[in-house]
Design an enzyme around this catalytic site. Structure first.
Site, PDB file in Angstrom:
ATOM      1  N   ARG A  54      -2.936  -2.838 -23.229  1.00  0.00           N
ATOM      2  CA  ARG A  54      -1.747  -1.986 -23.074  1.00  0.00           C
ATOM      3  C   ARG A  54      -0.813  -2.617 -22.045  1.00  0.00           C
ATOM      4  O   ARG A  54      -1.193  -3.571 -21.345  1.00  0.00           O
ATOM      5  CB  ARG A  54      -2.149  -0.575 -22.611  1.00  0.00           C
ATOM      6  CG  ARG A  54      -2.790  -0.558 -21.233  1.00  0.00           C
ATOM      7  CD  ARG A  54      -3.076   0.842 -20.718  1.00  0.00           C
ATOM      8  NE  ARG A  54      -3.684   0.762 -19.379  1.00  0.00           N
ATOM      9  CZ  ARG A  54      -3.938   1.813 -18.614  1.00  0.00           C
ATOM     10  NH1 ARG A  54      -3.668   3.032 -19.042  1.00  0.00           N
ATOM     11  NH2 ARG A  54      -4.475   1.645 -17.414  1.00  0.00           N
ATOM     12  N   GLN A 106      -7.069   2.583 -11.189  1.00  0.00           N
ATOM     13  CA  GLN A 106      -7.994   2.833 -10.092  1.00  0.00           C
ATOM     14  C   GLN A 106      -8.778   1.567  -9.717  1.00  0.00           C
ATOM     15  O   GLN A 106      -8.903   1.207  -8.541  1.00  0.00           O
ATOM     16  CB  GLN A 106      -9.005   3.942 -10.490  1.00  0.00           C
ATOM     17  CG  GLN A 106      -8.448   5.339 -10.539  1.00  0.00           C
ATOM     18  CD  GLN A 106      -7.861   5.759 -11.890  1.00  0.00           C
ATOM     19  OE1 GLN A 106      -7.371   4.930 -12.649  1.00  0.00           O
ATOM     20  NE2 GLN A 106      -7.864   7.052 -12.173  1.00  0.00           N
ATOM     21  N   HIS A 118       4.271   4.734 -17.773  1.00  0.00           N
ATOM     22  CA  HIS A 118       3.799   4.588 -19.149  1.00  0.00           C
ATOM     23  C   HIS A 118       4.843   3.945 -20.063  1.00  0.00           C
ATOM     24  O   HIS A 118       6.037   4.277 -19.996  1.00  0.00           O
ATOM     25  CB  HIS A 118       3.423   5.964 -19.708  1.00  0.00           C
ATOM     26  CG  HIS A 118       2.390   6.684 -18.884  1.00  0.00           C
ATOM     27  ND1 HIS A 118       1.142   6.157 -18.629  1.00  0.00           N
ATOM     28  CD2 HIS A 118       2.416   7.885 -18.245  1.00  0.00           C
ATOM     29  CE1 HIS A 118       0.446   7.001 -17.887  1.00  0.00           C
ATOM     30  NE2 HIS A 118       1.204   8.057 -17.616  1.00  0.00           N
ATOM     31  N   LYS A 176      16.653  10.142  15.926  1.00  0.00           N
ATOM     32  CA  LYS A 176      17.689   9.771  14.947  1.00  0.00           C
ATOM     33  C   LYS A 176      17.027   9.194  13.707  1.00  0.00           C
ATOM     34  O   LYS A 176      16.108   8.385  13.809  1.00  0.00           O
ATOM     35  CB  LYS A 176      18.628   8.731  15.569  1.00  0.00           C
ATOM     36  CG  LYS A 176      20.037   8.762  15.021  1.00  0.00           C
ATOM     37  CD  LYS A 176      20.753  10.066  15.289  1.00  0.00           C
ATOM     38  CE  LYS A 176      22.240   9.917  15.494  1.00  0.00           C
ATOM     39  NZ  LYS A 176      22.849  11.203  15.909  1.00  0.00           N
ATOM     40  N   THR A 221      20.291  12.448  20.519  1.00  0.00           N
ATOM     41  CA  THR A 221      19.957  11.560  19.397  1.00  0.00           C
ATOM     42  C   THR A 221      21.017  10.460  19.284  1.00  0.00           C
ATOM     43  O   THR A 221      20.729   9.352  18.838  1.00  0.00           O
ATOM     44  CB  THR A 221      19.820  12.331  18.063  1.00  0.00           C
ATOM     45  OG1 THR A 221      21.102  12.781  17.636  1.00  0.00           O
ATOM     46  CG2 THR A 221      18.867  13.502  18.187  1.00  0.00           C
TER      47      THR A 221
END
Ligand SMILES: O=c1[nH]c(=O)c2[nH]c(=O)[nH]c2[nH]1
Length: 333
Positions: A198, A266, A294, A22, A67
Site C-alpha cells: 500500500r 506502529q 490514507h 510572549k 511581555t
C-alpha cells in the site's frame, strides 16, 4: 470610575498555576562571515513562572516584567548571543538570561520553531556540481525544527538546571511500496481489506528528550554572558550539541521510513525511535506522532478496469480526513 468588579465566592478557589510571556515572536537573524552569510528564522515563545501570583490575585503589576520587555529581550539576545544560530543553545541562553536578571522569576519555558532556509545551489559551469550560494536561500518545505527548553532556577541562581526536548514536525513523507497492513482484528465492524502492499504517507512529528544540563552561573550575574563549561567531547550528544543530534535523528527517521518493510505504522515508528535512543546516550526518550495519511485506490470496476491492488492500483484519492494517528514514546531503560 466605574465600579471595580468583585468576584463572588472568593474563599472557594485559589490560584493553582500561573505562567505568562510572549508567544509568536518572529525573529530573523543574519550572521555575516565575510561574504558567507548564515541565517536563521525562528518563531519563539518565551514564558516565565515565579513569584507572580499577586499580579493575578491583587492586581499588583510590580512583579510583572511586561511581555513586551520579554519580546525585547528575545531580540536583544538575537543580536548579541553567540549562540543564536543554534536553537537549543539560543533557547538556553534566553531562558538563563530571564531567570538570572529577575530574582523573582524562577523558571523560563522557551519554545523555538526553526523555519527552513536552504542555500540555492548554483552550477559553476557546464557539467559542474552545483555549489551552495553564499547569501541566496529558498524555503524547501513546511518542516520545522523544534526546541522546548525549561530553565529551572528554583534551587538558586547558581544551580540552574535545564531540560530540553528537541525534534521536528511537519516533515511530509510518502512511499509507494514496502508497506503492508495485515492480520489485524476482524469482526462485525471491520470493512478494511488486508493489504500486503500500500501507499504509506505521514507527516512526521518527532521529539527527543535530552538528559538534564547543569547551567553554570552567568559570569556577569545577569545571564548576558553565558557559556557551558563543556569541552566539545563532553558536549557531544547533549542538548548543547543539538545541531548534530538533529541531523542524525532526521537521517535515521528518513532512512528507516524508506528502507523498512513496514508491517504497520506502529512497527516502523518503534524501529525509528529505538535507533535514535541507541545512537545518542544523552537522549532519554523519543516520541513520534505519525498520522497515517490514507491513499485510497479508485474503484474503476464499473468501467471494467482493475485499479484495486498493486501493481494494478495506480490512481488514488488522497484523503485529507480522517487519518489514523499513531503515537508512542520509547524510553531508555
Ligand atoms: O499501520 C496501520 N496501523 C493501524 O493501526 C491501522 N488502522 C488502519 O485502519 N490502518 C492502519 N494502518
Amino acid at each position: 470610575m466605574s465600579k471595580v468588579y468583585e468576584p463572588e465566592g472568593e474563599g472557594l478557589s485559589y490560584l493553582s498555576h500561573a505562567r505568562y510571556g510572549k508567544d509568536k515572536v518572529r525573529v530573523f537573524r543574519v550572521v555575516r562571515d565575510g561574504a558567507w552569510h548564515n541565517i536563521v528564522e525562528y518563531n519563539v515563545t518565551a514564558l516565565v513562572e515565579g513569584d507572580i501570583e499577586v499580579s493575578y490575585t491583587e492586581a499588583d503589576n510590580s512583579v510583572v516584567v511586561a511581555t513586551d520587555s520579554i519580546k525585547n529581550i528575545t531580540y536583544y539576545l538575537a543580536k548579541t548571543s553567540p549562540h543564536v544560530l543554534h536553537p537549543e543553545r539560543f533557547a538556553l541562553h534566553l531562558g538563563t538570561h530571564l531567570v538570572s536578571k529577575y530574582a523573582h522569576l524562577k523558571k523560563a519555558f522557551i519554545t523555538i520553531e526553526q523555519l527552513r532556509w536552504q542555500r540555492i545551489p548554483i552550477a559553476q559551469g557546464e557539467g559542474q556540481t552545483p555549489k551552495p550560494h553564499s547569501h541566496a536561500f529558498y524555503r524547501d518545505g513546511d518542516e520545522k525544527r523544534t526546541v522546548e527548553a525549561e530553565i529551572d532556577a528554583s534551587a538558586g541562581k547558581d544551580k540552574i538546571v535545564a531540560s530540553v526536548t528537541s525534534g521536528l514536525k511537519d516533515l511530509l513523507v510518502l512511499k509507494t511500496t514496502g508497506s503492508a497492513f495485515e492480520s489485524f482484528v476482524r469482526d462485525e465492524y471491520t470493512t478494511l481489506m488486508e493489504v500486503n502492499d500500500r501507499i504509506f504517507s505521514t507527516s512526521i512529528d518527532l521529539s527527543y528528550k535530552f538528559s538534564p544540563l547543569r547551567i553554570p552561573p552567568p559570569a556577569d550575574g545577569e545571564g548576558k554572558v553565558f557559556d557551558l563549561p563543556l569541552t566539545a567531547e563532553q558536549a557531544k550528544g547533549t542538548a548543547w550539541d543539538g545541531d548534530s543530534v538533529a541531523t542524525v535523528a532526521r537521517n535515521i527517521t528518513l532512512e528507516i521510513f524508506a528502507l523498512d518493510e513496514s508491517a504497520s505504522v506502529q512497527a516502523t515508528l518503534y524501529k525509528m525511535a529505538q535507533r535514535i535512543v541507541s545512537e545518542h546516550p544523552h537522549v532519554q526518550s523519543v516520541s513520534y506522532n505519525l498520522p497515517n495519511k490514507h491513499y485510497v485506490p479508485v474503484d474503476m470496476k464499473y468501467i471494467g478496469i482493475d485499479n484495486m491492488s498493486p501493481p494494478k492500483a495506480e490512481v488514488f484519492i488522497p484523503l485529507s480526513a480522517p487519518s489514523g494517528l499513531i503515537s508512542a514514546t520509547v524510553s531508555r531503560k
